[in-house]
Design an enzyme around this catalytic site. Structure first.
Site, short mmCIF file in Angstrom:
data_model
loop_
_atom_site.label_atom_id
_atom_site.label_comp_id
_atom_site.label_asym_id
_atom_site.label_seq_id
_atom_site.Cartn_x
_atom_site.Cartn_y
_atom_site.Cartn_z
N HIS A 188 0.91 -0.99 -0.12
CA HIS A 188 -0.36 -0.19 0.33
C HIS A 188 1.05 1.26 0.08
O HIS A 188 0.36 2.86 -0.75
CB HIS A 188 -0.50 -0.76 0.92
CG HIS A 188 -1.64 -0.87 0.75
ND1 HIS A 188 -1.78 -2.09 1.42
CD2 HIS A 188 -3.69 -0.78 0.18
CE1 HIS A 188 -3.62 -2.42 0.78
NE2 HIS A 188 -3.70 -2.12 0.36
N ARG A 296 -10.96 4.28 -1.02
CA ARG A 296 -10.18 3.12 -0.26
C ARG A 296 -10.64 3.78 1.28
O ARG A 296 -9.44 4.38 1.52
CB ARG A 296 -8.95 3.11 -0.50
CG ARG A 296 -7.96 2.25 -1.18
CD ARG A 296 -7.27 1.81 -1.51
NE ARG A 296 -6.54 0.84 -2.55
CZ ARG A 296 -5.86 0.50 -3.83
NH1 ARG A 296 -5.73 1.42 -3.96
NH2 ARG A 296 -5.45 0.05 -4.51
N ARG A 332 -15.27 1.48 -2.05
CA ARG A 332 -15.33 0.23 -0.38
C ARG A 332 -15.54 0.64 0.15
O ARG A 332 -14.78 1.60 1.22
CB ARG A 332 -13.59 0.02 -1.35
CG ARG A 332 -13.53 -1.53 -0.82
CD ARG A 332 -12.16 -1.99 -1.49
NE ARG A 332 -10.71 -1.13 -0.58
CZ ARG A 332 -9.84 -1.80 -1.06
NH1 ARG A 332 -9.90 -2.56 -2.09
NH2 ARG A 332 -9.33 -1.22 -0.33
N CYS A 502 -9.18 -2.30 -10.78
CA CYS A 502 -9.33 -1.45 -9.97
C CYS A 502 -7.27 -2.08 -9.33
O CYS A 502 -7.25 -1.30 -8.43
CB CYS A 502 -10.38 -1.01 -8.81
SG CYS A 502 -10.61 -2.29 -8.07
C1 PEP Z 1 -6.47 -5.02 -5.25
O1 PEP Z 1 -5.73 -6.02 -3.88
O2 PEP Z 1 -6.47 -5.27 -5.90
C2 PEP Z 1 -6.74 -3.79 -4.32
C3 PEP Z 1 -7.76 -2.97 -5.02
O3 PEP Z 1 -7.47 -3.40 -3.29
P1 PEP Z 1 -6.08 -3.55 -2.40
O4 PEP Z 1 -4.95 -3.45 -2.98
O5 PEP Z 1 -6.68 -2.47 -1.87
O6 PEP Z 1 -5.64 -4.70 -1.26
MG MG Z 2 -7.33 -5.97 -2.17
#
Ligand code: PEP
Ligand code: MG
Length: 543
Positions: A188, A296, A332, A502
């Site tokens: 992240h 997010r 989300r 996404c």
């Molecule tokens: C993913 O898992 O591709 C996603 C978009 O969610 P995150 O990266 O926040 O887990």
């Molecule tokens: Mg994810």
């Protein structure tokens, strides 16, 4: 000049001075003192300095995250002035004849323990606040001169690794680039760097940490992953030229603003943007995204010292919907757990957190948290075109439970005379192999799918997305991942749902044509990738 090679996660160049990332909790030693009075004077001076810092942070937060979120810093200023807290520090200094830092650390532990043992959840959460103000006070005591942080100079932040919460709390206006010794490109932190438009290189290895010092000159090449410590003049000059070339390319892309995302043979697709908070809206608009494909929402929780209230969340969601003026906004629901940990949730440590109690599993086991968020979302739905999306789905029954909760919340709000939007869409993330495999069963229940390729790759290939050593194995173009996406697209369309992507793969221009051929309707990417993706789509011919 020393050169290190890592992985570039946002392709841009930065040239500047290094600021080593310092974690707040300093090690405190017990030192006997002859003059306790002097320690008490030091405490007073440090307190004044801490109040000045907190006032400045509060003012900045007011502008950036609004009154409700800024309030916590006012509370911190009040806590610093609390009689019991101050009496405890003074009494430890006087009775034990010890240094001020030690007295603050002991008081902090005692008070934090006292708060943590209280029954009331609000008071329990104050334990983190006491620790926070005490760490600040200790930092002010140990660093009484003017700190380098008081300069306005833009710096390249170098760290071993950065947790998402640490990344969010950095002053983005002062960060030229992120460079870390560890970390992986789907973490992240990397995602945040991309969405903040900040050059970033990760995974430089442990040796990097001993080679770099505060104030070193550095070049960060986010395109290649090369990092130069103390570069020579010739290298600096050539990178200044590359930087100017990047700027020229960006200007050319600006000409695509206002144009359609349409292939040469007429197939239109949606190009939306991913954001982590209200602060991202500016970049979404500046890059001309057609909507927000992934908000997010967990970052609202991560930036907060306590559970954000229904009202705080409502204000944030409403602001995003209003700013997007009728364009689709997909929010989300809470996706914490795994690498996104929040102290006040009090989650137990798990051996395999990526396979643990995360995302929708937390919401379904702690419905009071879920209900608060859904109430805020449906209240905000009256102000724009909302899509609500559930993360980490693996089964039909989870979706049914989520939908039942949505129905309850809608009924409650309507009974209370609160207006809700009429066209709110409900969708799910396809980010587990299970969801992709049963996508024919899930599609009839929802309006849309959005493929989370970061987690889908992690779970399909059994490669921890946080583990930098697995980059060579985590082949994002793996046939298994692509087949699951194709299967989900087919099942979505056969059941009247639309499908987007996404995850980070949506921005991979080498796959754009394949995604469009699969029938993907929408791609949602970090804001700086919107125009390059538009350029790519406009050059594709499917016939
Ligand atoms: C993913 O898992 O591709 C996603 C978009 O969610 P995150 O990266 O926040 O887990
Ligand atoms: Mg994810």
């Amino acid at each position: 000049m020393t050169v290190f090679k890592g992985k570039g996660v946002y392709g841009a160049i930065a040239i500047g001075k290094v600021s080593l990332f310092k974690r707040q909790a300093a090690e405190v030693r017990r030192v006997s003192v002859d003059d306790p009075k002097k320690e008490i004077e030091r405490i007073e001076a440090a307190k004044q300095k801490a109040v000045e810092q907190l006032t400045a942070i509060h003012d900045k937060a007011l502008k950036e995250v609004g009154e409700a979120n800024a309030e916590i810093f006012e509370i911190h200023i009040m806590m610093l002035d609390d009689d019991d807290y101050n009496e405890s520090i003074v009494s430890i200094i006087e009775t034990q004849k010890v240094n001020a830092e030690y007295a603050v650390a002991v008081t902090s532990d005692n008070f934090a323990e006292m708060f943590a043992s209280m029954d009331d959840a609000y008071m329990q959460a104050r334990a983190a606040d006491v620790k926070d103000i005490s760490n600040r006070l200790i930092a002010c005591l140990t660093d009484s001169g003017s700190s380098e942080n008081s300069t306005d100079e833009m710096m390249i932040v170098c760290a071993d690794d950065l947790a998402p919460s640490e990344t969010v709390s950095l002053d983005k206006d002062r960060v030229l680039a992120f460079v870390t010794a560890f970390g992986s490109s789907n973490s992240h932190t990397a995602i945040l760097a991309r969405s903040m438009n900040i050059p970033a290189v990760i995974g430089l290895g442990e040796e990097f940490l001993s080679a770099v010092s505060d104030g070193d000159m550095m070049i960060v090449d986010g395109h290649t992953g090369d990092v130069y410590i103390s570069p020579d003049d010739e290298t600096v000059k050539s990178f200044e030229e590359k930087q100017a070339e990047d700027t020229r390319k960006k200007q050319l892309l600006q000409e695509l603003k206002g144009k359609e995302n349409i292939t040469l043979d007429g197939r239109k697709i949606g190009i939306y943007a991913n954001i982590g908070g209200v602060g991202g809206i500016g970049a979404v608009l500046a890059n001309d995204a057609g909507g927000i494909g992934l908000f997010r929402s967990e970052f609202l929780y991560l930036e907060s010292e306590d559970y954000p209230t229904e009202e705080q969340q409502f204000q944030a969601y409403k602001k995003v919907l209003e700013s997007m003026a009728g364009k689709k906004v997909i929010i989300r629901t809470l996706d914490i757990g795994a690498d996104k940990q929040i102290d006040y949730f009090g989650l137990e440590k798990e051996d395999n957190p990526a396979l643990g109690l995360r995302a929708i599993r937390i919401c379904l086991t702690r419905p009071e948290i879920f209900r608060t968020q859904l109430r805020a979302l449906y209240r905000a739905s009256a102000y724009g075109s909302l899509g609500i999306m559930f993360p980490m789905i693996t089964s039909v029954s989870e979706v049914e439970k989520c939908l039942a909760m949505c129905d309850e919340v809608k009924k409650e709000l309507t009974a209370d005379g609160i207006r809700i939007g009429e066209n709110t869409e409900v969708g799910i993330m396809i980010e587990t192999p299970a969801a992709a495999v049963i996508s024919d069963r899930l599609a009839p229940l929802v309006d849309f799918f959005s493929v989370g390729t970061n987690d889908l790759t992690q779970y399909t290939l059994a490669c921890d997305r946080q583990n930098a050593k697995l980059e060579a194995f985590a082949d994002t173009h793996h046939e298994a991942v692509l087949r699951l996406i194709e299967m989900s697209a087919k099942n979505a369309h056969e059941n009247g749902a639309w499908i987007g992507i996404c995850g980070e793969l949506a921005a991979d221009l080498t796959l754009t044509e394949e995604f469009i051929r699969m029938g993907i309707d929408e791609l949602s990417v970090s804001p700086p990738f919107v125009l390059p993706l538009r350029e790519k789509v406009r050059g594709i011919s499917l016939t």
